[in-house]
Enzyme design. Structure first.
Site, short mmCIF file in Angstrom:
data_model
loop_
_atom_site.label_atom_id
_atom_site.label_comp_id
_atom_site.label_asym_id
_atom_site.label_seq_id
_atom_site.Cartn_x
_atom_site.Cartn_y
_atom_site.Cartn_z
N THR A 3 2.05 -14.99 -43.74
CA THR A 3 1.78 -16.42 -43.79
C THR A 3 1.85 -16.98 -45.21
O THR A 3 2.46 -18.04 -45.41
CB THR A 3 0.42 -16.74 -43.14
N HIS B 114 1.08 -21.45 -38.57
CA HIS B 114 2.04 -20.34 -38.45
C HIS B 114 2.05 -19.98 -36.97
O HIS B 114 1.11 -19.36 -36.47
CB HIS B 114 1.58 -19.18 -39.33
N GLU C 160 6.99 -24.65 -49.58
CA GLU C 160 6.89 -25.34 -50.88
C GLU C 160 8.25 -25.38 -51.57
O GLU C 160 8.64 -26.43 -52.11
CB GLU C 160 5.88 -24.63 -51.79
#
Length: 138
Positions: free
Chosen positions: A42, A76, A50
């Site tokens: 994750t 996730h 990002e």
């Protein structure tokens, strides 16, 4: 955080999308984060989100500025095994002063694996690094 001194109207970029395609390596597996599973971890998936958001801003940031990650509000949703490819898409959805908001989604060959939002801030690089250098070390 300090806002950049140069003015570029990033609201013109609202709706702009970037995509990153990435093959999951063994180094990025959850097994390296104490989980024991050979699937994309994750924290790595969030980092890829990002990176994808940063690509939206590529070549559009004011001179001397940079963007920094502020927030993640993502789920996730499914595992991506080591060796498989994940494709992330980020879309700039809002600009409020120096704060930028992105919708982020990740998919592998089987499913949507990530869905959520990511916030970034636009800052003056020199002022930020000066503040960082002035922090006391422990």
């Amino acid at each position: 955080m300090t806002a950049p001194t140069t003015g570029t109207d990033l609201t013109e970029l609202i709706g702009t999308t970037a995509t990153v395609t990435h093959t999951v390596t063994a180094e990025e597996a959850a097994s390296n984060w104490g989980n024991g599973l050979d699937v994309l971890a994750t924290p790595v998936l969030l980092w890829l989100g990002e990176i994808t958001a940063m690509k939206v801003l590529e070549n559009h940031l004011p001179e001397g500025s940079m963007s920094l990650g502020l927030t993640h509000d993502s789920a996730h949703l499914a595992p991506t095994p080591v060796g498989e490819t994940v494709t992330l898409t980020a879309t700039l959805t809002a600009v409020e002063g120096s704060k930028l908001q992105f919708d982020v989604e990740g998919r592998d060959g089987q499913a949507v694996v990530l869905r959520g939002t990511h916030g970034r801030a636009l800052v003056d690089r020199a002022r930020f690094t000066a503040r960082l250098a002035a922090r006391p070390t422990s």
